[in-house]
Design a protein around this motif. Structure first.
Motif, PDB file in Angstrom:
ATOM      1  N   LEU A   1       0.957  -1.257   0.056  1.00 53.32           N
ATOM      2  CA  LEU A   1       0.146  -0.029   0.090  1.00 53.32           C
ATOM      3  C   LEU A   1       0.993   1.192  -0.122  1.00 53.32           C
ATOM      4  CD1 LEU A   1      -3.002   0.895   0.219  1.00 53.32           C
ATOM      5  CD2 LEU A   1      -2.604   1.006   2.658  1.00 53.32           C
ATOM      6  N   ALA A   2       0.593   2.095  -1.065  1.00 53.95           N
ATOM      7  CA  ALA A   2       1.719   3.183  -1.267  1.00 53.95           C
ATOM      8  C   ALA A   2       0.922   4.561  -0.363  1.00 53.95           C
ATOM      9  CB  ALA A   2       1.878   3.331  -2.656  1.00 53.95           C
ATOM     10  N   VAL A   3       1.928   5.479  -0.055  1.00 54.46           N
ATOM     11  CA  VAL A   3       1.208   6.737   0.573  1.00 54.46           C
ATOM     12  C   VAL A   3       0.460   7.325  -0.649  1.00 54.46           C
ATOM     13  CG1 VAL A   3       1.856   9.211   1.113  1.00 54.46           C
ATOM     14  CG2 VAL A   3       3.381   7.147   1.462  1.00 54.46           C
ATOM     15  N   GLY A   4      -0.795   7.823   0.114  1.00 59.58           N
ATOM     16  CA  GLY A   4      -2.078   8.307  -0.910  1.00 59.58           C
ATOM     17  C   GLY A   4      -2.971   7.301  -1.319  1.00 59.58           C
ATOM     18  N   ASP A   5      -2.740   5.822  -1.180  1.00 59.85           N
ATOM     19  CA  ASP A   5      -3.420   4.760  -1.398  1.00 59.85           C
ATOM     20  C   ASP A   5      -4.761   4.709  -0.616  1.00 59.85           C
ATOM     21  OD1 ASP A   5      -2.208   4.245  -3.622  1.00 59.85           O
ATOM     22  OD2 ASP A   5      -1.302   2.211  -2.952  1.00 59.85           O
ATOM     23  N   ARG A   6      -5.941   4.226  -0.850  1.00 57.79           N
ATOM     24  CA  ARG A   6      -7.030   4.387   0.170  1.00 57.79           C
ATOM     25  C   ARG A   6      -7.605   2.840  -0.255  1.00 57.79           C
ATOM     26  NH1 ARG A   6      -8.053   8.150  -3.379  1.00 57.79           N
ATOM     27  NH2 ARG A   6      -9.734   7.365  -4.137  1.00 57.79           N
ATOM     28  N   ILE A   7      -8.208   2.412   1.039  1.00 60.74           N
ATOM     29  CA  ILE A   7      -8.627   1.004   1.110  1.00 60.74           C
ATOM     30  C   ILE A   7     -10.367   1.118   1.614  1.00 60.74           C
ATOM     31  CG2 ILE A   7      -6.456  -0.274   1.453  1.00 60.74           C
ATOM     32  CD1 ILE A   7      -7.040  -0.199   4.308  1.00 60.74           C
ATOM     33  N   GLY A   8     -10.887   0.222   1.304  1.00 61.52           N
ATOM     34  CA  GLY A   8     -12.218   0.179   1.733  1.00 61.52           C
ATOM     35  C   GLY A   8     -12.916  -1.128   1.328  1.00 61.52           C
ATOM     36  N   PHE A   9     -14.045  -1.485   1.717  1.00 63.76           N
ATOM     37  CA  PHE A   9     -14.624  -2.887   1.548  1.00 63.76           C
ATOM     38  C   PHE A   9     -15.962  -2.413   0.837  1.00 63.76           C
ATOM     39  CE2 PHE A   9     -11.845  -3.851   5.103  1.00 63.76           C
ATOM     40  CZ  PHE A   9     -11.352  -5.019   4.565  1.00 63.76           C
ATOM     41  N   GLU A  10     -16.075  -3.290  -0.097  1.00 62.64           N
ATOM     42  CA  GLU A  10     -17.296  -3.187  -1.135  1.00 62.64           C
ATOM     43  C   GLU A  10     -17.946  -4.706  -1.133  1.00 62.64           C
ATOM     44  OE1 GLU A  10     -16.452  -1.440  -4.690  1.00 62.64           O
ATOM     45  OE2 GLU A  10     -16.112   0.505  -3.924  1.00 62.64           O
ATOM     46  N   ASP A  11     -19.087  -5.018  -0.706  1.00 58.33           N
ATOM     47  CA  ASP A  11     -19.677  -6.247  -0.772  1.00 58.33           C
ATOM     48  C   ASP A  11     -18.981  -7.219  -0.084  1.00 58.33           C
ATOM     49  OD1 ASP A  11     -21.827  -5.171  -2.104  1.00 58.33           O
ATOM     50  OD2 ASP A  11     -21.039  -5.411  -4.134  1.00 58.33           O
ATOM     51  N   GLY A  12     -18.315  -6.853   1.091  1.00 57.92           N
ATOM     52  CA  GLY A  12     -17.274  -7.862   1.701  1.00 57.92           C
ATOM     53  C   GLY A  12     -15.900  -8.039   1.246  1.00 57.92           C
ATOM     54  N   ASN A  13     -15.564  -7.269   0.075  1.00 63.10           N
ATOM     55  CA  ASN A  13     -14.269  -7.384  -0.615  1.00 63.10           C
ATOM     56  C   ASN A  13     -13.509  -6.233  -0.365  1.00 63.10           C
ATOM     57  OD1 ASN A  13     -15.117 -10.312  -1.583  1.00 63.10           O
ATOM     58  ND2 ASN A  13     -16.251  -9.303  -2.884  1.00 63.10           N
ATOM     59  N   LEU A  14     -11.996  -6.339  -0.319  1.00 64.63           N
ATOM     60  CA  LEU A  14     -11.381  -5.404  -0.069  1.00 64.63           C
ATOM     61  C   LEU A  14     -11.030  -4.638  -1.475  1.00 64.63           C
ATOM     62  CD1 LEU A  14      -9.240  -3.754   1.661  1.00 64.63           C
ATOM     63  CD2 LEU A  14      -7.583  -5.426   0.833  1.00 64.63           C
ATOM     64  N   VAL A  15     -11.096  -3.234  -1.442  1.00 65.22           N
ATOM     65  CA  VAL A  15     -10.939  -2.427  -2.595  1.00 65.22           C
ATOM     66  C   VAL A  15      -9.914  -1.690  -2.263  1.00 65.22           C
ATOM     67  CG1 VAL A  15     -11.809  -0.993  -4.319  1.00 65.22           C
ATOM     68  CG2 VAL A  15     -13.230  -2.984  -3.259  1.00 65.22           C
ATOM     69  N   VAL A  16      -8.669  -1.454  -3.117  1.00 63.37           N
ATOM     70  CA  VAL A  16      -7.571  -0.390  -2.916  1.00 63.37           C
ATOM     71  C   VAL A  16      -7.885   0.366  -4.090  1.00 63.37           C
ATOM     72  CG1 VAL A  16      -5.176  -0.045  -2.948  1.00 63.37           C
ATOM     73  CG2 VAL A  16      -6.156  -2.441  -2.037  1.00 63.37           C
TER      74      VAL A  16
END
Length: 88
Positions: free
Chosen positions: A36-51
């Motif tokens: 995960l690089a500086v400035g990247d964002r993470i979240g979850f959609e439908d139970g799956n990780l999204v970067v």
């Protein structure tokens, strides 16, 4: 390092991740490590990780959810002295 997985908050420094642990006892275990690089964002959609990369690219790395039961338990870490236990 504590990361906020709301899809909006950007990572403040580079991180190599292999799992994401929640405050309520669950963990998302990645199939393989993810940088995960500086400035990247993470979240979850439908139970799956999204970067969401700072470049605009979106990744959906594979992984699965697991339950963690560690209330009151801290595993021993190599190189760290275990706390002394009280004897009765």
């Amino acid at each position: 390092m504590r990361l906020i997985a709301d899809g909006t908050t950007a990572a403040s420094r580079a991180v190599l991740m292999n799992e994401l642990e929640t405050d309520d006892g669950y963990a998302f275990e990645l199939e393989r490590p993810l940088f995960l690089a500086v400035g990247d964002r993470i979240g979850f959609e439908d139970g799956n990780l999204v970067v969401a990369r700072a470049s605009g690219e979106r990744l959906r790395p594979g992984g699965s959810w697991a339950t963690r039961c560690r209330l009151g338990y801290r595993p021993h870490r190599p190189g760290v002295s275990a706390p002394a236990s009280a004897s009765s």
